[in-house]
Design a protein around this motif. Structure first.
Motif, PDB file in Angstrom:
ATOM      1  N   UNK A   1     -16.531 -51.885  49.483  1.00  0.00           N
ATOM      2  CA  UNK A   1     -16.658 -51.195  50.768  1.00  0.00           C
ATOM      3  C   UNK A   1     -18.110 -51.030  51.164  1.00  0.00           C
ATOM      4  N   UNK A   2     -18.928 -50.570  50.245  1.00  0.00           N
ATOM      5  CA  UNK A   2     -20.346 -50.362  50.534  1.00  0.00           C
ATOM      6  C   UNK A   2     -21.044 -51.685  50.837  1.00  0.00           C
ATOM      7  N   UNK A   3     -20.699 -52.724  50.080  1.00  0.00           N
ATOM      8  CA  UNK A   3     -21.342 -54.022  50.289  1.00  0.00           C
ATOM      9  C   UNK A   3     -20.972 -54.612  51.641  1.00  0.00           C
ATOM     10  N   UNK A   4     -19.688 -54.511  52.009  1.00  0.00           N
ATOM     11  CA  UNK A   4     -19.254 -55.019  53.318  1.00  0.00           C
ATOM     12  C   UNK A   4     -19.929 -54.237  54.441  1.00  0.00           C
ATOM     13  N   UNK A   5     -20.059 -52.932  54.277  1.00  0.00           N
ATOM     14  CA  UNK A   5     -20.774 -52.130  55.278  1.00  0.00           C
ATOM     15  C   UNK A   5     -22.225 -52.601  55.412  1.00  0.00           C
TER      16      UNK A   5
ATOM     17  N   UNK B   1      -7.101 -46.280  48.175  1.00  0.00           N
ATOM     18  CA  UNK B   1      -7.588 -45.196  49.041  1.00  0.00           C
ATOM     19  C   UNK B   1      -6.427 -44.589  49.844  1.00  0.00           C
ATOM     20  N   UNK B   2      -5.605 -45.442  50.439  1.00  0.00           N
ATOM     21  CA  UNK B   2      -4.508 -44.962  51.273  1.00  0.00           C
ATOM     22  C   UNK B   2      -3.462 -44.215  50.453  1.00  0.00           C
ATOM     23  N   UNK B   3      -3.117 -44.736  49.273  1.00  0.00           N
ATOM     24  CA  UNK B   3      -2.112 -44.091  48.438  1.00  0.00           C
ATOM     25  C   UNK B   3      -2.557 -42.693  48.005  1.00  0.00           C
ATOM     26  N   UNK B   4      -3.833 -42.574  47.630  1.00  0.00           N
ATOM     27  CA  UNK B   4      -4.341 -41.261  47.218  1.00  0.00           C
ATOM     28  C   UNK B   4      -4.341 -40.315  48.412  1.00  0.00           C
ATOM     29  N   UNK B   5      -4.782 -40.812  49.560  1.00  0.00           N
ATOM     30  CA  UNK B   5      -4.808 -39.978  50.764  1.00  0.00           C
ATOM     31  C   UNK B   5      -3.408 -39.526  51.165  1.00  0.00           C
ATOM     32  N   UNK B   6      -2.395 -40.336  50.861  1.00  0.00           N
ATOM     33  CA  UNK B   6      -1.012 -39.978  51.173  1.00  0.00           C
ATOM     34  C   UNK B   6      -0.412 -39.018  50.147  1.00  0.00           C
ATOM     35  N   UNK B   7      -1.163 -38.708  49.113  1.00  0.00           N
ATOM     36  CA  UNK B   7      -0.690 -37.768  48.113  1.00  0.00           C
ATOM     37  C   UNK B   7       0.280 -38.351  47.116  1.00  0.00           C
ATOM     38  N   UNK B   8       0.248 -39.666  46.917  1.00  0.00           N
ATOM     39  CA  UNK B   8       1.179 -40.312  45.993  1.00  0.00           C
ATOM     40  C   UNK B   8       0.703 -40.257  44.551  1.00  0.00           C
ATOM     41  N   UNK B   9      -0.452 -39.698  44.328  1.00  0.00           N
ATOM     42  CA  UNK B   9      -0.977 -39.575  42.976  1.00  0.00           C
ATOM     43  C   UNK B   9      -2.441 -39.198  43.022  1.00  0.00           C
ATOM     44  N   UNK B  10      -3.004 -38.982  41.852  1.00  0.00           N
ATOM     45  CA  UNK B  10      -4.442 -38.757  41.747  1.00  0.00           C
ATOM     46  C   UNK B  10      -5.085 -40.072  41.327  1.00  0.00           C
ATOM     47  N   UNK B  11      -6.391 -40.170  41.470  1.00  0.00           N
ATOM     48  CA  UNK B  11      -7.039 -41.424  41.102  1.00  0.00           C
ATOM     49  C   UNK B  11      -8.524 -41.256  40.884  1.00  0.00           C
ATOM     50  N   UNK B  12      -9.064 -42.115  40.077  1.00  0.00           N
ATOM     51  CA  UNK B  12     -10.512 -42.129  39.883  1.00  0.00           C
ATOM     52  C   UNK B  12     -11.176 -42.643  41.161  1.00  0.00           C
ATOM     53  N   UNK B  13     -12.304 -42.019  41.486  1.00  0.00           N
ATOM     54  CA  UNK B  13     -12.953 -42.340  42.763  1.00  0.00           C
ATOM     55  C   UNK B  13     -14.458 -42.250  42.573  1.00  0.00           C
ATOM     56  N   UNK B  14     -15.208 -43.318  42.846  1.00  0.00           N
ATOM     57  CA  UNK B  14     -16.669 -43.232  42.724  1.00  0.00           C
ATOM     58  C   UNK B  14     -17.230 -42.238  43.738  1.00  0.00           C
ATOM     59  N   UNK B  15     -18.211 -41.490  43.337  1.00  0.00           N
ATOM     60  CA  UNK B  15     -18.670 -40.358  44.134  1.00  0.00           C
ATOM     61  C   UNK B  15     -19.193 -40.758  45.505  1.00  0.00           C
ATOM     62  N   UNK B  16     -19.874 -41.919  45.610  1.00  0.00           N
ATOM     63  CA  UNK B  16     -20.537 -42.268  46.866  1.00  0.00           C
ATOM     64  C   UNK B  16     -20.130 -43.628  47.439  1.00  0.00           C
ATOM     65  N   UNK B  17     -19.991 -44.615  46.588  1.00  0.00           N
ATOM     66  CA  UNK B  17     -19.964 -46.002  47.077  1.00  0.00           C
ATOM     67  C   UNK B  17     -18.714 -46.359  47.860  1.00  0.00           C
ATOM     68  N   UNK B  18     -17.584 -45.687  47.635  1.00  0.00           N
ATOM     69  CA  UNK B  18     -16.367 -46.008  48.379  1.00  0.00           C
ATOM     70  C   UNK B  18     -16.257 -45.250  49.687  1.00  0.00           C
TER      71      UNK B  18
END
Length: 297
Positions: free
Chosen positions: A102-106, A219-236
């Protein structure tokens, strides 16, 4: 047959006049006549015949001209083709994106907005593909660079994205989520490998119920509340949805290195410009998190 002989023959075939051809070629007429005769000797065929005071192609000469004309035209196009290729090479950036997609494409989009002539060839973890700049991730301190000329490393914390109701503002312990459903990247992705390695060291095995090779799907699944997930603090980037909170992990060592490398071959003009742009872009995106970034040359 030599290329010069064929050029001489082609010129005479066009004018069907030995004297005029010699003048156009800037050679003496006897030298031109001798070159044509040598070519006829090599081919064992008469290429021209005399008609009054002029000459014309024989059937063998016509057959040779049919082959020689496009061949010489192709040869004449070589300088412009090479010049065009050199121009494209200067403007082309070949980037291998193995992590921080995501960060690289941005960064690519931002660079193209200011340098529209730049062209990108984007590859994802294809070891056979040629690349100028590569972005990958490793567990903290493992950033070896066997195929690269230079490497710069940005350290980033790995957090846990949890439902807002489960967050109390304090760092969480992974043991408290032993039975929770996890949403993860597929095992072929670098970030997943880092997380698996860190979990193994912490004696924790996530209960993975959803996985995808796309960070956007995770990203979408976590945002929908389907589970928890590891997430990099800044780059995503930021999580979608106000019901999800990014929470620090109390277990030690939950960090990863984002490694930006340049290939061993010399970079083209735009590749070098993008590399410098990407490094500065990551520094801004990381928001000071990379203050201890290491530079390896």
């Amino acid at each position: 047959m030599e290329l010069l002989q064929l050029r001489y023959f082609h010129e005479v075939a066009q004018t069907q006049h030995m004297t005029n051809s010699a003048k156009r070629l800037g050679v003496a007429q006897p030298a031109l006549t001798q070159a044509i005769r040598r070519l006829e000797g090599e081919l064992d065929a008469k290429l021209f015949e005399r008609v009054g005071r002029n000459i014309r192609l024989t059937p063998c000469g016509e057959a040779l001209e049919d082959k020689v004309a496009p061949l010489l035209a192709a040869f004449d196009e070589i300088p412009s083709a090479i010049a065009q290729a050199k121009g494209q090479e200067r403007n082309t950036v070949r980037i291998d994106v193995e992590a921080a997609t995501t960060m690289t494409v941005d960064a690519i989009a931002a660079f193209r907005a200011t340098v529209p002539q730049a062209a990108f060839v984007i590859n994802q973890a294809n070891s056979e593909a040629r690349w100028d700049v590569r972005v990958r991730t490793e567990a903290r301190g493992d950033a070896a660079m066997p195929d690269a000329r230079t490497s710069e490393v940005f350290r980033e914390r790995i957090c846990l994205a949890v439902p807002k109701a489960q967050a109390n503002g304090e760092p969480i312990r992974l043991a408290d989520f032993a039975g929770a459903p996890f949403v993860c990247l597929a095992g072929t992705r670098g970030f997943r490998s880092v997380c698996d390695e860190l979990c193994l060291k912490a004696g924790f095995a996530p209960n993975v119920v959803f996985e995808s090779d796309s960070p956007d799907v995770v990203r979408k699944f976590i945002a929908l509340g389907l589970g928890v997930g590891f997430w990099p603090e800044r780059s995503w980037g930021a999580l979608e949805g106000s019901e999800v909170v990014l929470t620090p992990i109390a277990d030690a060592g939950f960090e990863r290195d984002i490694v930006v490398e340049t290939a061993k071959h010399p970079l083209g003009q735009k590749a070098a410009e993008f590399h410098a742009f990407l490094l500065e872009f990551i520094r801004r995106r990381m928001g000071g998190v990379d203050a201890q970034a290491a530079h390896r040359a």
